[in-house]
Structures are given as structure tokens and as C-alpha cells.
Design a protein around this motif. Structure first.
Motif, mmCIF file in Angstrom:
data_model
loop_
_atom_site.group_PDB
_atom_site.id
_atom_site.type_symbol
_atom_site.label_atom_id
_atom_site.label_comp_id
_atom_site.label_asym_id
_atom_site.label_seq_id
_atom_site.Cartn_x
_atom_site.Cartn_y
_atom_site.Cartn_z
ATOM 1 N N VAL A 10 1.208 2.905 -14.404
ATOM 2 C CA VAL A 10 1.471 2.013 -13.353
ATOM 3 C C VAL A 10 2.910 1.465 -13.403
ATOM 4 O O VAL A 10 3.311 1.024 -14.410
ATOM 5 C CB VAL A 10 0.537 0.659 -13.611
ATOM 6 C CG1 VAL A 10 0.496 -0.310 -12.408
ATOM 7 C CG2 VAL A 10 -0.944 1.169 -13.513
ATOM 8 N N GLU A 12 5.479 -1.405 -10.686
ATOM 9 C CA GLU A 12 5.691 -1.937 -9.473
ATOM 10 C C GLU A 12 6.880 -2.048 -8.822
ATOM 11 O O GLU A 12 7.987 -1.476 -9.588
ATOM 12 C CB GLU A 12 5.152 -3.669 -9.885
ATOM 13 C CG GLU A 12 6.333 -4.139 -10.975
ATOM 14 C CD GLU A 12 5.611 -5.186 -11.749
ATOM 15 O OE1 GLU A 12 6.117 -6.457 -11.415
ATOM 16 O OE2 GLU A 12 4.859 -4.956 -12.450
ATOM 17 N N ASP A 31 1.871 0.437 -7.993
ATOM 18 C CA ASP A 31 1.825 2.041 -7.562
ATOM 19 C C ASP A 31 0.856 2.435 -9.048
ATOM 20 O O ASP A 31 1.460 2.668 -10.205
ATOM 21 C CB ASP A 31 3.289 2.529 -7.887
ATOM 22 C CG ASP A 31 3.062 3.988 -7.588
ATOM 23 O OD1 ASP A 31 2.088 4.770 -7.282
ATOM 24 O OD2 ASP A 31 3.933 4.489 -7.786
ATOM 25 N N PHE A 32 -0.305 3.142 -8.807
ATOM 26 C CA PHE A 32 -1.203 3.732 -9.997
ATOM 27 C C PHE A 32 -0.912 5.212 -9.746
ATOM 28 O O PHE A 32 -1.145 5.783 -8.502
ATOM 29 C CB PHE A 32 -2.540 3.431 -9.541
ATOM 30 C CG PHE A 32 -3.427 2.287 -10.136
ATOM 31 C CD1 PHE A 32 -2.456 0.987 -10.330
ATOM 32 C CD2 PHE A 32 -4.289 2.205 -10.699
ATOM 33 C CE1 PHE A 32 -2.996 0.019 -10.703
ATOM 34 C CE2 PHE A 32 -5.028 1.068 -11.447
ATOM 35 C CZ PHE A 32 -4.288 0.038 -11.444
ATOM 36 N N VAL A 103 -2.487 6.084 -6.120
ATOM 37 C CA VAL A 103 -3.040 5.153 -5.329
ATOM 38 C C VAL A 103 -2.313 3.882 -5.279
ATOM 39 O O VAL A 103 -1.835 3.154 -6.561
ATOM 40 C CB VAL A 103 -4.661 4.611 -6.101
ATOM 41 C CG1 VAL A 103 -5.030 3.308 -5.437
ATOM 42 C CG2 VAL A 103 -5.570 5.620 -5.848
ATOM 43 N N ALA A 104 -1.897 3.296 -4.330
ATOM 44 C CA ALA A 104 -0.839 2.227 -4.218
ATOM 45 C C ALA A 104 -1.314 0.892 -3.435
ATOM 46 O O ALA A 104 -2.335 1.086 -2.274
ATOM 47 C CB ALA A 104 0.585 2.492 -3.935
ATOM 48 N N ALA A 105 -1.085 -0.106 -3.691
ATOM 49 C CA ALA A 105 -1.406 -1.475 -2.726
ATOM 50 C C ALA A 105 0.264 -2.125 -2.437
ATOM 51 O O ALA A 105 0.904 -2.274 -3.394
ATOM 52 C CB ALA A 105 -2.179 -2.365 -3.483
ATOM 53 N N ALA A 126 -2.989 -6.898 -5.553
ATOM 54 C CA ALA A 126 -2.682 -5.448 -5.548
ATOM 55 C C ALA A 126 -3.640 -4.810 -6.591
ATOM 56 O O ALA A 126 -3.890 -3.621 -6.434
ATOM 57 C CB ALA A 126 -1.288 -5.356 -5.755
ATOM 58 N N CYS A 130 -6.085 -1.656 -6.109
ATOM 59 C CA CYS A 130 -5.730 -0.261 -6.784
ATOM 60 C C CYS A 130 -6.897 0.082 -7.846
ATOM 61 O O CYS A 130 -7.157 1.204 -7.824
ATOM 62 C CB CYS A 130 -4.409 -0.336 -7.758
ATOM 63 S SG CYS A 130 -2.795 -0.368 -6.474
ATOM 64 N N ARG A 133 -9.891 1.294 -6.033
ATOM 65 C CA ARG A 133 -9.630 2.945 -5.347
ATOM 66 C C ARG A 133 -9.462 3.828 -6.555
ATOM 67 O O ARG A 133 -9.789 4.964 -6.215
ATOM 68 C CB ARG A 133 -8.387 2.892 -4.539
ATOM 69 C CG ARG A 133 -8.654 2.220 -2.935
ATOM 70 C CD ARG A 133 -7.414 1.561 -2.235
ATOM 71 N NE ARG A 133 -7.880 0.977 -1.181
ATOM 72 C CZ ARG A 133 -8.554 -0.344 -1.150
ATOM 73 N NH1 ARG A 133 -8.969 -0.841 -2.235
ATOM 74 N NH2 ARG A 133 -9.015 -0.834 0.034
ATOM 75 N N ALA A 134 -8.894 3.494 -7.455
ATOM 76 C CA ALA A 134 -8.825 4.211 -8.733
ATOM 77 C C ALA A 134 -10.136 4.650 -9.238
ATOM 78 O O ALA A 134 -10.702 5.732 -9.679
ATOM 79 C CB ALA A 134 -8.012 3.778 -9.670
#
Length: 245
Positions: A10, A12, A31-32, A103-105, A126, A130, A133-134
């Protein structure tokens, strides 16, 4: 304990403060980067090392997007056009070929403060998006009940304690999915020479730039976009990229 086949790194882009918003970059991006461990260990990490050996002669240098973009040490040599072109071509090719899912927010802070009288913490929002969704990514692969480590860089004791508290609250059910017991958080020292953390760092800001101005030519985004998680119909928004509000 049963470990999953995946690990998540991760990073940012931007800051999550709402009191002094940078008008040139009013977004916070989390950002994952999700890697299969076998691919990461056998292919991705060695390719990152090989890239460093080719350009620096050693693999101790840490690839930081900000220092590369600003041509700060040890990237001063990028002031030479020829060297910069060769380096950036190689770096783009490295990211393009690396096998991982993003997978991002992105939290648009100006819109957030305009729309909500008492807006939430952009980082926690965020992180929730993430993690949801992950978790879905892992569930689709039958891995969500196994232990998956989420690796983040240390930022300071207070910030890390707050992040760990938020992480545990989200993991234990403060989200739209319910409990996500498989997730564990790992804090890495900023000096950790992790290929996964560096790839997360390199891919976070281009996502923010695209969110702010989708029409602007963005070579980095063109490379990153195919890596975003997608719906069965191929949609990215809401699946691999959550933009809020």
C-alpha cells in the motif's frame, strides 16, 4: 494459521488533511497493489532488482516517485534527456510487465468539504473502500478466509496507532461487507527496500492525476489502467477505482 496466495502493498498520494487543501492536487489516493506471492517472489522482485543493477550498479536505491519526478538524489542523472528517456522507458516497461492487480480509492477533498458539513477522514474512507474491494478480489479466488497481509509504510507512532485502530475497526465490521477476518496489517520502516512498496509508490500519483483531469495525456495512467480490478463486464469505476464523492 493458513496464509493466502496473495500479499498487498500500500502507498498513498497527496495528504488527507481537509484544513489546507492543495489546489493543484486536491485529492488523496490510497493504492492497494495485490500480488500473487509466487509471481512476486520469482518474477517481479527479481525484475525490480535487475532494473536497479542496470541503472545504478547496485540494488540498494529505493525507487520513489517524488524523487524521480523532481530529479533529486540519487536521480540527479535524469536531468540528462538521453539518460532520462532510457530510465523512464525501462521503468515504464518494468511496471507494465509486472503481474499485479490494483485496487485504489481517490477522495476528492474539495468536493468532500463542499458536500458534507462534517466530512469523514479521507484516509479512513479510502482505506474502507480499498479493503472492501480487496476482500472481494480475494473472495472471488476463494482466499478471503485465509490470512492476507496488508503492508504499509510507517509514518510516525501517532499516525500508525491511528491507522491500526481504523484498520481493526474496518476489518471487524465497520464497512459494507461485514467482518474481514483474513486481513492483517504490517508496518514497514520507510527505509525498507521492498519492491512491492516501491511499485505502490510509483503507481499512486498517476491515478490521482487521472482523476483530476481524465482528458490530460498520462502515459503512466495508460500503463496502470489495465491493472485495475474490473467487473465481469470490464468496468473499472467502483471495482478497481473508487472515486468519492
Amino acid at each position: 494459521m493458513t496464509y493466502s496466495d496473495y500479499v498487498i502493498y500500500v502507498d498513498e498520494s497527496g495528504d488527507h488533511t481537509l484544513t489546507a487543501i492543495d489546489r493543484d492536487y486536491p485529492v488523496f489516493v490510497l493504492d492497494f497493489c495485490i500480488f500473487r506471492k509466487d509471481s512476486y517472489a520469482n518474477v517481479v522482485a527479481p525484475q525490480v532488482q535487475a532494473f536497479k543493477f542496470a541503472h545504478f550498479g547496485h540494488d540498494i536505491v529505493v525507487l520513489h516517485e517524488h524523487e524521480i519526478r523532481k530529479q533529486k538524489p540519487p536521480f540527479v542523472f535524469l536531468k540528462s534527456r538521453d539518460k532520462r528517456d532510457a530510465f523512464m522507458d525501462g521503468l515504464n516497461r518494468l511496471i507494465e510487465q509486472a503481474d499485479f492487480t490494483i485496487v485504489a480509492a481517490a477522495i476528492h477533498k474539495e468536493r468532500l468539504t463542499q458536500r458534507y458539513a462534517a466530512p469523514g477522514n479521507p484516509y479512513e474512507m479510502a482505506l474502507t473502500f480499498c479493503m472492501e474491494r480487496a476482500h472481494a478480489f480475494l473472495r472471488d479466488r476463494g482466499q478471503h478466509n485465509m490470512t492476507t497481509h496488508i503492508v504499509v509504510e510507517r509514518r510516525g507512532k501517532r499516525e500508525d496507532d491511528e491507522l491500526e485502530l481504523a484498520f481493526r475497526r474496518i476489518r471487524d465490521g465497520a464497512n459494507y461487507v461485514g467482518e474481514m477476518p483474513g486481513f492483517e496489517i504490517i508496518f514497514a520502516d520507510k527505509k525498507t527496500n521492498s519492491a512491492g512498496l516501491q511499485l505502490a509508490d510509483l503507481t499512486a500519483r498517476p491515478i490521482g492525476r487521472h482523476v483530476l483531469d481524465p482528458a490530460q495525456p498520462n502515459r503512466a495512467w495508460e500503463i496502470i489502467e489495465p491493472k485495475l480490478r474490473r467487473s465481469p463486464a470490464g468496468a473499472v469505476r467502483g471495482w478497481g477505482l473508487k472515486v468519492f464523492p
